[in-house]
Design an enzyme around this catalytic site. Structure first.
Site, mmCIF file in Angstrom:
data_model
loop_
_atom_site.group_PDB
_atom_site.id
_atom_site.type_symbol
_atom_site.label_atom_id
_atom_site.label_comp_id
_atom_site.label_asym_id
_atom_site.label_seq_id
_atom_site.Cartn_x
_atom_site.Cartn_y
_atom_site.Cartn_z
ATOM 1 N N ASP A 235 -21.720 -13.281 13.450
ATOM 2 C CA ASP A 235 -20.422 -12.809 13.964
ATOM 3 C C ASP A 235 -20.673 -11.928 15.195
ATOM 4 O O ASP A 235 -21.446 -10.965 15.132
ATOM 5 C CB ASP A 235 -19.713 -12.004 12.849
ATOM 6 C CG ASP A 235 -18.290 -11.665 13.230
ATOM 7 O OD1 ASP A 235 -17.372 -12.165 12.554
ATOM 8 O OD2 ASP A 235 -18.102 -10.897 14.203
ATOM 9 N N ASN A 243 -13.129 -9.831 25.426
ATOM 10 C CA ASN A 243 -11.913 -10.496 25.944
ATOM 11 C C ASN A 243 -11.058 -9.538 26.753
ATOM 12 O O ASN A 243 -10.594 -9.864 27.850
ATOM 13 C CB ASN A 243 -11.077 -11.026 24.772
ATOM 14 C CG ASN A 243 -11.465 -12.445 24.375
ATOM 15 O OD1 ASN A 243 -12.012 -13.182 25.185
ATOM 16 N ND2 ASN A 243 -11.189 -12.805 23.136
ATOM 17 N N HIS A 248 -10.136 -13.621 28.961
ATOM 18 C CA HIS A 248 -10.308 -14.654 27.930
ATOM 19 C C HIS A 248 -11.315 -15.717 28.357
ATOM 20 O O HIS A 248 -12.106 -16.225 27.549
ATOM 21 C CB HIS A 248 -8.942 -15.292 27.662
ATOM 22 C CG HIS A 248 -8.855 -15.974 26.347
ATOM 23 N ND1 HIS A 248 -8.600 -15.317 25.165
ATOM 24 C CD2 HIS A 248 -9.015 -17.273 26.009
ATOM 25 C CE1 HIS A 248 -8.594 -16.171 24.169
ATOM 26 N NE2 HIS A 248 -8.842 -17.369 24.653
ATOM 27 N N ASP A 252 -14.649 -17.073 26.543
ATOM 28 C CA ASP A 252 -15.022 -18.469 26.251
ATOM 29 C C ASP A 252 -16.439 -18.767 26.726
ATOM 30 O O ASP A 252 -17.201 -19.471 26.050
ATOM 31 C CB ASP A 252 -14.046 -19.428 26.954
ATOM 32 C CG ASP A 252 -12.705 -19.487 26.234
ATOM 33 O OD1 ASP A 252 -12.589 -18.861 25.157
ATOM 34 O OD2 ASP A 252 -11.783 -20.151 26.752
ATOM 35 N N GLU A 278 -14.924 -16.077 16.664
ATOM 36 C CA GLU A 278 -16.256 -15.679 17.153
ATOM 37 C C GLU A 278 -17.239 -15.645 15.992
ATOM 38 O O GLU A 278 -18.157 -14.852 15.951
ATOM 39 C CB GLU A 278 -16.233 -14.349 17.910
ATOM 40 C CG GLU A 278 -15.378 -13.171 17.501
ATOM 41 C CD GLU A 278 -15.110 -12.898 16.041
ATOM 42 O OE1 GLU A 278 -14.512 -13.774 15.398
ATOM 43 O OE2 GLU A 278 -15.463 -11.802 15.554
#
Ligand SMILES: Nc1nc2c(ncn2[C@@H]2O[C@H](COP(=O)(O)OP(=O)(O)OP(=O)(O)O)[C@@H](O)[C@H]2O)c(=O)[nH]1
Length: 364
Positions: A235, A243, A248, A252, A278
């Site tokens: 994680d 973010n 954003h 990605d 994530e």
């Protein structure tokens, strides 16, 4: 019943799902070999019974043809890898058989028909190039040999036969090219759809459904072999902040980079899936907690060193990894995944960017 008939005709064969055309060609050839042998056997029977007299020389050729047809079927049954040599041999003995009929059965004015039945089969079994070659050979052979036959066809008859052969060859050429290219495109789009259904669009890792399905299979195998297996729950730390800080799209980019590192760092036999935003999970068959801890620590370091670039900025990223290893009881994927999740939660609580083992201290 249907299955056992298939076994008799084709033998014990299995073709992969995306190989339907090869499977069809193989089965078609088996049927053609049997049908070819039976038809000549029937005609020979007619000759013996006096219904359809055939010259002695051609009877010999027909007997040989029948024997070789059935023999080739036995050679091919259950052995798809023999398809091309068998198909070519059959094609050549067919031509020899039809030429024998032209020479030795001149009282049968319809014997030229067999050349017509042959051409579609060549296109289906051996493809476009072979179909074109056999059509050209048939047309030129008949054109040149006609006047040497004991009873040649009339000029009109020959013109009709040759035009019809050219028409048939051209027809199957176009039809074959179209249907094969249609089939190839269908197969490719099926493969694409299957990939889309089982993979995550952003990272191209297995999606949750496909990942858990493949883990379930590996767990069954491990249980049969009595081998251990481990799951790593990976994680990313403070991903929301990434973010919020970098945008954003940068988030990605981070997810894609981490996915590449995970996929590149594990063995071919391991599975990696993106199971949440994530969150990633790695299934390690035949791996005890020592091996799993070593790999998890390596992954943690690789992710920390990654610093993926978005625009001009190198983004710092770390991960917390929880590990659970199967004990001696059979542990379902849901159970072991939950334990890895709990271990990951402990890693988060202890300050993130670390590896934690479920319910146990680190082995080193
Ligand atoms: N860029 C991007 N962000 C995603 C995607 N999927 C989920 N997220 C974001 O990932 C973030 C996850 O945040 P949290 O669950 O709070 O976890 P975190 O910020 O990593 O905090 P900790 O796990 O406690 O370290 C959320 O802001 C989601 O919007 C995605 O496909 N792309």
């Amino acid at each position: 019943m249907v299955l056992s008939l298939q076994k008799i005709l084709f033998g014990p064969v299995h073709f992969p799902d995306n190989d339907e055309y090869r499977a069809f060609q193989f089965r078609f050839l088996c049927i053609v070999l049997i049908a070819g042998g039976l038809v000549t056997l029937l005609l020979l029977g007619g000759s013996v019974g006096g219904v359809n007299p055939i010259s002695r020389q051609h009877s010999v050729s027909m007997t040989a043809f029948t024997t070789v047809s059935f023999g080739l079927w036995l050679v091919l049954r259950g052995q798809p890898q023999r398809f091309y040599p068998v198909a070519w041999t059959y094609e050549l003995i067919c031509l020899a058989e039809y030429i024998s009929a032209l020479i030795f059965v001149s009282e049968d004015e319809m014997r030229v028909i067999w050349f017509f039945t042959n051409i579609p089969g060549v296109y289906i079994l051996l493809g476009q190039r072979a179909g074109m070659v056999i059509t050209a050979l048939t047309v030129t052979g008949l054109a040149l040999a006609n006047r040497h036959f004991p009873r040649p066809y009339s000029v009109n008859g020959l013109a009709t036969v040759l035009s019809a052969l050219v028409y048939l060859g051209a027809f199957f050429h176009v039809y074959g090219a179209r249907s094969v290219s249609y089939f190839v495109r269908m197969r490719e789009s099926n493969q694409r759809l299957r990939h889309i259904a089982s993979h995550d669009a952003l990272t191209d890792l297995l999606n949750a459904g496909a990942y858990y399905a493949s883990c379930d299979q590996m767990i069954h195998l491990a249980a049969r072999q009595g081998k251990p297996y481990s799951v790593l729950f990976v994680d990313l730390d403070h991903f929301k902040k990434i973010n919020d800080t970098y945008g954003h799209e940068a988030g990605d980019t981070v997810l894609r980079s981490v996915a590449s590192v995970l996929a590149a760092s594990v063995r071919q036999s391991d599975a990696v899936g993106r199971i949440g935003g994530e969150e990633f999970s790695v299934f390690l068959p035949d791996t005890d907690r020592h091996g799993a801890f070593r790999l998890a620590e390596q992954l943690r370091q690789n992710i920390e060193q990654l610093r993926p670039k978005s625009g001009e900025i190198f983004i710092p990223v770390t991960a917390s990894i929880g590990i659970a290893t199967s004990d001696h009881s059979d542990m379902s994927m849901a159970v072991i995944q939950r334990k890895a999740d709990q271990a990951m939660y402990v890693a988060k609580q202890q300050g993130r960017n670390r590896v934690s083992l479920f319910d146990q201290p680190a082995p080193f």
